[in-house]
Design a protein around this motif. Structure first.
Motif, PDB file in Angstrom:
ATOM      1  N   HIS A 128       1.029  -1.053   0.093  1.00  0.00           N
ATOM      2  CA  HIS A 128      -0.063   0.123  -0.066  1.00  0.00           C
ATOM      3  C   HIS A 128       0.796   1.223  -0.185  1.00  0.00           C
ATOM      4  CE1 HIS A 128      -3.676   2.484   0.910  1.00  0.00           C
ATOM      5  NE2 HIS A 128      -2.965   3.010   1.824  1.00  0.00           N
ATOM      6  N   VAL A 129       1.843   1.391   0.663  1.00  0.00           N
ATOM      7  CA  VAL A 129       3.077   2.202   0.730  1.00  0.00           C
ATOM      8  C   VAL A 129       3.839   2.474  -0.378  1.00  0.00           C
ATOM      9  CG1 VAL A 129       4.738   3.217   1.958  1.00  0.00           C
ATOM     10  CG2 VAL A 129       3.048   2.331   3.511  1.00  0.00           C
ATOM     11  N   LEU A 130       3.946   1.438  -1.063  1.00  0.00           N
ATOM     12  CA  LEU A 130       4.685   1.564  -2.075  1.00  0.00           C
ATOM     13  C   LEU A 130       4.061   1.930  -3.448  1.00  0.00           C
ATOM     14  CD1 LEU A 130       6.800  -1.767  -1.679  1.00  0.00           C
ATOM     15  CD2 LEU A 130       7.559   0.478  -1.701  1.00  0.00           C
ATOM     16  N   CYS A 131       3.067   1.648  -3.253  1.00  0.00           N
ATOM     17  CA  CYS A 131       1.989   2.210  -4.557  1.00  0.00           C
ATOM     18  C   CYS A 131       1.644   3.700  -4.482  1.00  0.00           C
ATOM     19  CB  CYS A 131       0.645   1.404  -4.497  1.00  0.00           C
ATOM     20  SG  CYS A 131       0.565  -0.227  -5.065  1.00  0.00           S
ATOM     21  N   GLY A 132       1.414   4.020  -3.033  1.00  0.00           N
ATOM     22  CA  GLY A 132       1.396   5.567  -2.891  1.00  0.00           C
ATOM     23  C   GLY A 132       2.724   6.400  -3.434  1.00  0.00           C
ATOM     24  N   ALA A 133       3.870   5.826  -2.787  1.00  0.00           N
ATOM     25  CA  ALA A 133       5.109   6.272  -3.183  1.00  0.00           C
ATOM     26  C   ALA A 133       5.459   6.506  -4.605  1.00  0.00           C
ATOM     27  CB  ALA A 133       6.317   5.552  -2.473  1.00  0.00           C
ATOM     28  N   VAL A 134       5.056   5.656  -5.291  1.00  0.00           N
ATOM     29  CA  VAL A 134       5.281   5.613  -6.957  1.00  0.00           C
ATOM     30  C   VAL A 134       4.318   6.975  -7.343  1.00  0.00           C
ATOM     31  CG1 VAL A 134       4.142   4.753  -9.053  1.00  0.00           C
ATOM     32  CG2 VAL A 134       5.439   3.192  -7.343  1.00  0.00           C
ATOM     33  N   GLU A 135       3.018   7.050  -6.959  1.00  0.00           N
ATOM     34  CA  GLU A 135       2.310   8.313  -7.484  1.00  0.00           C
ATOM     35  C   GLU A 135       3.077   9.604  -6.773  1.00  0.00           C
ATOM     36  OE1 GLU A 135      -1.765   7.875  -6.348  1.00  0.00           O
ATOM     37  OE2 GLU A 135      -1.987   6.204  -7.404  1.00  0.00           O
TER      38      GLU A 135
ATOM     39  N   PHE B 137       5.998  10.330  -5.907  1.00  0.00           N
ATOM     40  CA  PHE B 137       7.191  10.574  -6.909  1.00  0.00           C
ATOM     41  C   PHE B 137       6.901  11.028  -8.466  1.00  0.00           C
ATOM     42  CE2 PHE B 137       9.588   8.336  -3.157  1.00  0.00           C
ATOM     43  CZ  PHE B 137      10.415   9.327  -3.036  1.00  0.00           C
ATOM     44  N   TYR B 138       6.038  10.505  -9.029  1.00  0.00           N
ATOM     45  CA  TYR B 138       5.537  10.810 -10.254  1.00  0.00           C
ATOM     46  C   TYR B 138       5.026  12.053 -10.235  1.00  0.00           C
ATOM     47  CZ  TYR B 138       2.970  10.987 -14.575  1.00  0.00           C
ATOM     48  OH  TYR B 138       2.655  11.257 -15.995  1.00  0.00           O
ATOM     49  N   VAL B 139       4.301  12.525  -9.552  1.00  0.00           N
ATOM     50  CA  VAL B 139       3.840  13.805  -9.285  1.00  0.00           C
ATOM     51  C   VAL B 139       4.900  15.002  -8.812  1.00  0.00           C
ATOM     52  CG1 VAL B 139       2.122  15.578  -8.306  1.00  0.00           C
ATOM     53  CG2 VAL B 139       1.512  13.166  -8.656  1.00  0.00           C
ATOM     54  N   LYS B 140       5.679  14.590  -7.927  1.00  0.00           N
ATOM     55  CA  LYS B 140       6.708  15.392  -7.207  1.00  0.00           C
ATOM     56  C   LYS B 140       7.707  15.555  -8.488  1.00  0.00           C
ATOM     57  CE  LYS B 140       8.856  17.527  -3.980  1.00  0.00           C
ATOM     58  NZ  LYS B 140       8.166  18.811  -3.290  1.00  0.00           N
ATOM     59  N   LEU B 141       8.220  14.673  -9.512  1.00  0.00           N
ATOM     60  CA  LEU B 141       9.043  14.707 -10.350  1.00  0.00           C
ATOM     61  C   LEU B 141       8.509  15.502 -11.500  1.00  0.00           C
ATOM     62  CD1 LEU B 141      10.893  11.407  -9.830  1.00  0.00           C
ATOM     63  CD2 LEU B 141      11.691  13.755  -9.220  1.00  0.00           C
ATOM     64  N   GLY B 142       7.355  15.926 -11.546  1.00  0.00           N
ATOM     65  CA  GLY B 142       6.793  16.742 -12.794  1.00  0.00           C
ATOM     66  C   GLY B 142       6.057  15.980 -13.922  1.00  0.00           C
ATOM     67  N   ARG B 143       5.668  14.712 -13.514  1.00  0.00           N
ATOM     68  CA  ARG B 143       4.776  13.891 -14.509  1.00  0.00           C
ATOM     69  C   ARG B 143       5.574  13.746 -15.904  1.00  0.00           C
ATOM     70  NH1 ARG B 143       0.343  16.550 -15.416  1.00  0.00           N
ATOM     71  NH2 ARG B 143       0.940  18.498 -14.518  1.00  0.00           N
ATOM     72  N   THR B 144       6.806  13.631 -15.863  1.00  0.00           N
ATOM     73  CA  THR B 144       7.523  13.540 -17.217  1.00  0.00           C
ATOM     74  C   THR B 144       7.598  12.236 -17.675  1.00  0.00           C
ATOM     75  OG1 THR B 144       9.584  13.394 -16.079  1.00  0.00           O
ATOM     76  CG2 THR B 144       8.690  15.725 -16.826  1.00  0.00           C
ATOM     77  N   GLU B 145       8.038  11.997 -18.893  1.00  0.00           N
ATOM     78  CA  GLU B 145       8.289  10.357 -19.268  1.00  0.00           C
ATOM     79  C   GLU B 145       9.359  10.005 -18.570  1.00  0.00           C
ATOM     80  OE1 GLU B 145       7.008   8.784 -21.582  1.00  0.00           O
ATOM     81  OE2 GLU B 145       5.939  10.066 -22.971  1.00  0.00           O
ATOM     82  N   GLU B 146      10.536  10.767 -18.196  1.00  0.00           N
ATOM     83  CA  GLU B 146      11.500  10.247 -17.328  1.00  0.00           C
ATOM     84  C   GLU B 146      11.084   9.753 -15.962  1.00  0.00           C
ATOM     85  OE1 GLU B 146      11.511  13.151 -18.872  1.00  0.00           O
ATOM     86  OE2 GLU B 146      13.042  12.534 -20.470  1.00  0.00           O
ATOM     87  N   ALA B 147      10.103  10.744 -15.301  1.00  0.00           N
ATOM     88  CA  ALA B 147       9.457  10.368 -14.005  1.00  0.00           C
ATOM     89  C   ALA B 147       8.648   9.148 -14.014  1.00  0.00           C
ATOM     90  CB  ALA B 147       8.645  11.409 -13.463  1.00  0.00           C
ATOM     91  N   LEU B 148       7.989   9.023 -14.929  1.00  0.00           N
ATOM     92  CA  LEU B 148       7.230   7.787 -15.503  1.00  0.00           C
ATOM     93  C   LEU B 148       7.922   6.327 -15.317  1.00  0.00           C
ATOM     94  CD1 LEU B 148       4.260   6.389 -15.751  1.00  0.00           C
ATOM     95  CD2 LEU B 148       4.408   6.857 -18.092  1.00  0.00           C
ATOM     96  N   LYS B 149       9.125   6.693 -16.215  1.00  0.00           N
ATOM     97  CA  LYS B 149       9.919   5.614 -16.363  1.00  0.00           C
ATOM     98  C   LYS B 149      10.524   5.037 -15.109  1.00  0.00           C
ATOM     99  CE  LYS B 149      13.795   3.708 -19.140  1.00  0.00           C
ATOM    100  NZ  LYS B 149      14.483   2.861 -17.812  1.00  0.00           N
ATOM    101  N   ALA B 150      11.091   5.947 -14.272  1.00  0.00           N
ATOM    102  CA  ALA B 150      11.828   5.823 -12.916  1.00  0.00           C
ATOM    103  C   ALA B 150      10.588   5.001 -11.928  1.00  0.00           C
ATOM    104  CB  ALA B 150      12.198   7.450 -12.249  1.00  0.00           C
ATOM    105  N   VAL B 151       9.414   5.589 -11.981  1.00  0.00           N
ATOM    106  CA  VAL B 151       8.514   5.284 -11.026  1.00  0.00           C
ATOM    107  C   VAL B 151       7.909   3.713 -11.450  1.00  0.00           C
ATOM    108  CG1 VAL B 151       7.833   7.284 -10.207  1.00  0.00           C
ATOM    109  CG2 VAL B 151       6.332   6.461 -11.861  1.00  0.00           C
TER     110      VAL B 151
END
Length: 202
Positions: A104-111, A113-127
């Motif tokens: 549950h925490v890991l799924c939240g962490a993915v979201e 970091f995706y939002v925090k990193l600007g929702r870019t293609e690079e952010a999506l690949k990382a998460v």
């Protein structure tokens, strides 16, 4: 016992709400298939508040902690007639609670970091890479399956004080009914149904 089962049921309902907090935004509903399309992801999470994600993670873990007492209570009740199965169910349920809390925490962490990193293609690949590397935590559902199947068998074979028909108050049949529907948080609803239904029986 009744109070503990009610607390467990409420815990799963709260956890289901936090699942919705992670899945639904003002701009749509997140679906795992969307991770292949960053345009959809950007739109879905364009207005997702980071505070909402954090609250969903923290409240969800607390809710699962509440639910854990219900599993322990059922196992203690089963120990009177089937001590060996009681221990198997206890191990399986705690395996589920610990790992599903992490998941549950890991799924939240993915979201987050995706939002925090600007929702870019690079952010999506990382998460996405991060999520794939931690998906093993989803094995938690094996523990829940073992618990549900053993409990179902005990009730339907008359090894408990419950009437045999009370086997319907079980995560497994409840989830199978909900699975084809579009109802969110199916697993938590099924678990809540089990605990609240049992609370009415005892």
């Amino acid at each position: 016992m009744k109070t503990v089962l009610i607390i467990a049921g409420i815990g799963h309902l709260i956890c289901g709400i936090t699942d919705c907090m992670l899945a639904y935004t003002k701009d749509g509903r997140f679906d795992f298939s969307d991770i292949k399309d960053n345009t959809k992801m950007q739109k879905t999470f364009s207005s997702m508040p980071l505070k909402q994600v954090v609250l969903a993670m923290l409240i969800g873990v607390f809710a699962l902690f509440m639910a854990s007492f219900g599993y322990i209570e059922i196992c203690g009740w089963i120990s009177e007639t089937s001590p060996v199965i009681c221990h198997i169910m206890l191990i399986a349920s705690m395996f589920f609670i610990v790992l599903i809390s992490a998941h549950h925490v890991l799924c939240g962490a993915v979201e987050w970091f995706y939002v925090k990193l600007g929702r870019t293609e690079e952010a999506l690949k990382a998460v996405t890479d991060f999520f794939k590397s931690t998906i093993i935590a989803a094995i938690a559902y094996v523990g829940l399956l073992v618990f549900a199947v053993l409990f179902f068998i005990l009730v339907v074979t008359g090894k408990t004080d419950l009437p045999r028909w009370a086997c319907v108050f079980n995560t497994l049949p409840a989830f199978l009914i909900l699975a084809p529907t579009k109802v969110p948080a199916k697993g938590n609803i099924a678990n809540a149904f089990m605990f609240l239904g049992l609370a009415l029986m005892v």
